[in-house]
Design a protein around this motif. Structure first.
Motif, PDB file in Angstrom:
ATOM      1  N   UNK A   6      17.617  56.585  55.598  1.00  0.00           N
ATOM      2  CA  UNK A   6      16.896  57.792  55.964  1.00  0.00           C
ATOM      3  C   UNK A   6      17.259  58.947  55.061  1.00  0.00           C
ATOM      4  N   UNK A   7      18.539  59.033  54.732  1.00  0.00           N
ATOM      5  CA  UNK A   7      18.958  60.113  53.837  1.00  0.00           C
ATOM      6  C   UNK A   7      18.381  59.868  52.452  1.00  0.00           C
ATOM      7  N   UNK A  19      21.730  66.752  58.139  1.00  0.00           N
ATOM      8  CA  UNK A  19      22.657  65.980  58.955  1.00  0.00           C
ATOM      9  C   UNK A  19      21.769  65.110  59.840  1.00  0.00           C
ATOM     10  N   UNK A  20      22.083  63.840  59.960  1.00  0.00           N
ATOM     11  CA  UNK A  20      21.280  62.969  60.813  1.00  0.00           C
ATOM     12  C   UNK A  20      22.117  62.477  61.975  1.00  0.00           C
ATOM     13  N   UNK A  21      21.490  62.403  63.146  1.00  0.00           N
ATOM     14  CA  UNK A  21      22.178  61.897  64.331  1.00  0.00           C
ATOM     15  C   UNK A  21      21.557  60.539  64.658  1.00  0.00           C
ATOM     16  N   UNK A  28      27.785  55.723  51.913  1.00  0.00           N
ATOM     17  CA  UNK A  28      27.860  55.505  50.470  1.00  0.00           C
ATOM     18  C   UNK A  28      26.975  56.423  49.642  1.00  0.00           C
ATOM     19  N   UNK A  29      27.249  56.435  48.332  1.00  0.00           N
ATOM     20  CA  UNK A  29      26.448  57.170  47.359  1.00  0.00           C
ATOM     21  C   UNK A  29      25.036  56.595  47.296  1.00  0.00           C
ATOM     22  N   UNK A  30      24.853  55.382  47.809  1.00  0.00           N
ATOM     23  CA  UNK A  30      23.522  54.767  47.750  1.00  0.00           C
ATOM     24  C   UNK A  30      22.597  55.315  48.846  1.00  0.00           C
ATOM     25  N   UNK A  56      24.067  54.100  55.390  1.00  0.00           N
ATOM     26  CA  UNK A  56      25.250  53.963  56.231  1.00  0.00           C
ATOM     27  C   UNK A  56      25.190  52.534  56.749  1.00  0.00           C
ATOM     28  N   UNK A  57      26.296  51.832  56.733  1.00  0.00           N
ATOM     29  CA  UNK A  57      26.271  50.479  57.271  1.00  0.00           C
ATOM     30  C   UNK A  57      27.213  50.397  58.462  1.00  0.00           C
TER      31      UNK A  57
END
Lengths: 419, 122
Positions: free
Chosen positions: A87-88, A119-121, A405-407, A410-411
């Motif tokens: 999403x980011x 910022x994502x929730x 990550x820079x990619x 989020x995992x």
């Protein structure tokens, strides 16, 4: 008579060998309890004045088998990817699990902040058990959002940004509202941290200072002190989990410890963990504490992790400040900068580095008597396509880990046994 | 691409009214690319020991390389050993990605970098 005794012994042994296989069918916590039960049984039997060894041998066999399964199962742990959160639109710098959502039946919530200024929730859906993006906090920060932290109550979220401000958000219904903006830093704010009780907030930045803010009613924040001491950019701040002691990591290769003797007193630097006292030889990026709060782990650009300890019972009993001492250095495991380190409640240290890998370390059972040592539990190579900036264990029961990550992703991972 | 990077330095210095000349800041030998691992190591030589533009040149190199290579490539930039008085601190700064990211968000610095890279025929 002898034949009967031997036959009886074989039957008993068979029963115990079967018992030895039980760990394979038990969950991890029960395996540990089972092993303890077997050890107690074995020592009970061997302490009784039975006729000969054959009464002790079967339980010993069961014990040996159980221990073997435990080691085997422990060795076959893997970090399983549960979900990839996308999403980011720029690198994700930092993630934070909401501490209030650690309860058993409350779905977990994760906050992430990014170079895309938002910022994502993310909230876990109770039905599908997957995380969905519940809210995007945008149009407030005008530059990269570098760090986010939930208050201990889980009601407020603080976000630190390169735009030199720290925003405080409150969860109002399904939305998040910016209820306060903390200004004062001269340039980029790099980190924000709440103390254990939620009464104090700390921020740090490239202006080499650490600011301590008091949380007042009505979402008001007042700066109570600006701490000078670092000679370079301060990368991260973190409060001790049980006491009001503040730790800061910096580009100047040191970790500084800040303490105030009385409640209303002045905060000052009571200790500097520097190069001369077994400290790091390059930028210290992050630190974390174990569950008890008597051990500290720091990670650095010098490719090492360092473990430190202090006598906190002495501090908790009001005997004044107890210094932190270097315990051990974990070197040779990382070949690029380690950006993040996090200690789980069970004692597993997770590290995220610029080589795209996540590594897990645990305290080693073998090793010289008085020297605690750590071993690599597992290494997840290519966990992400690019540098890992943050790793955080979920505060709940399951061994869930999140990495950013820079990619731009989020995992969410689960530490599970292969079988 | 190497030639393009070599020319970046004269542009920076031309702004300071020095004669633009072929300054041997970079050469083919000072760039190592490991395509399998996805790593690039680049060393550049500032023209003088106290070159104040060393960090800017490093930033220009980073921006240019990010464009030319896939995003997963990792870039390490260093000044050639012995070529600069503040070698260690310049190297540390150029390889701190948080400082680089923050610097590139600074509009004035960004503008300077863009001018260096794009105002010339590269």
């Amino acid at each position: 008579m002898a034949k009967l005794v031997i036959e009886g012994w074989i039957e008993v042994s068979l029963v115990y060998v079967v018992i030895g296989f039980f760990p394979l069918f038990l969950s991890r916590n029960f395996r540990v309890l089972f092993l303890i039960f077997l050890m107690r049984l074995e020592s009970h039997l061997s302490s009784k004045a039975f006729i000969g060894f054959h009464y002790n041998l079967p339980p010993v066999l069961a014990l040996a088998l159980s221990s073997f399964w435990m080691e085997f199962l422990d060795a076959n742990l893997e970090l399983k990817e549960i979900q990839k959160l996308q999403g980011h639109t720029d690198r994700v710098w930092s993630i934070a699990w909401n501490p209030a959502t650690a309860a058993a039946d409350v779905p977990t919530v994760l906050a992430s902040c990014s170079g895309d200024k938002t910022v994502r929730i993310w909230e876990q859906s109770p039905s599908t058990r997957s995380w969905d993006c519940k809210a995007v906090l945008e149009e407030t920060h005008t530059r990269t959002v570098r760090s986010c932290a939930w208050s201990p109550s889980g009601k407020l979220l603080a976000t630190a940004s390169f735009d030199a401000t720290t925003a405080i958000w409150e969860n109002v219904g399904a939305d998040f509202e910016c209820v306060s903006t903390l200004e004062g830093h001269e340039n980029e704010v790099k980190c924000v941290s709440w103390n254990a009780s939620g009464s104090l907030l700390a921020t740090c930045g490239r202006d080499k200072t650490v600011w301590i803010w008091e949380v007042m009613p009505g979402n008001e924040f007042e700066c109570i002190q600006v701490l000078q001491g670092h000679t370079q950019d301060v990368k991260m701040v973190r409060w001790h989990p049980t006491m009001d002691i503040l730790f800061s990591c910096s580009y100047d290769n040191t970790v500084k410890v800040w303490w105030s003797e009385d409640d209303d007193g002045d905060w000052s630097c009571v200790q500097t963990l520097g190069e001369s006292r077994y400290g790091h030889s390059s930028t210290v990026w992050s630190l974390d504490f174990n569950a008890k709060g008597d051990n500290l782990v720091t990670c650095s650009d010098d490719l090492t992790l360092k473990i430190w300890e202090a006598d906190i019972t002495r501090m908790q009993s009001g005997d004044g400040y107890a210094p932190w001492n270097h315990l051990c250095t974990l070197s040779g495991y990382h070949d690029r900068t380690i950006f993040s380190v996090h200690w789980s409640r069970e004692g597993i240290i997770a590290s995220g580095a610029a080589d795209d890998a996540v590594r897990l370390f645990v305290q080693s059972k073998d090793g010289p008597m008085n020297e605690p040592s750590y071993r690599l539990l597992l290494k997840k190579e290519k966990a992400h396509d690019m540098d890992i900036n943050s790793v955080q264990w979920c505060p709940g029961e399951k061994r869930i880990l999140a990495s950013a990550s820079d990619d731009g992703t989020i995992k969410v991972w689960e530490l599970a046994t292969l079988c | 691409m190497t030639l393009g990077l070599i020319n970046a330095n004269p542009v920076v210095h031309a702004k300071k009214e020095r004669v633009a000349q072929q300054l041997s800041v970079l050469s083919e030998e000072s760039i190592t690319v490991d395509e399998k691992l996805g790593r690039i190591l680049i060393t550049f030589t500032p023209t003088i020991q106290h070159c104040s533009m060393a960090t800017v040149i490093g930033l220009c190199l980073r921006v240019k390389l990010k464009e030319c290579f896939p995003p997963h490539f990792k870039v390490d930039i260093k000044v050639a050993p012995g070529s600069h008085a503040d070698e260690e601190s310049v190297n540390k700064l150029l390889n701190d990605k948080e400082r680089v990211a923050a610097a590139l968000e600074n509009p004035n610095l960004r503008q300077l970098v863009d001018e260096c890279l794009y105002s010339n025929e590269l």
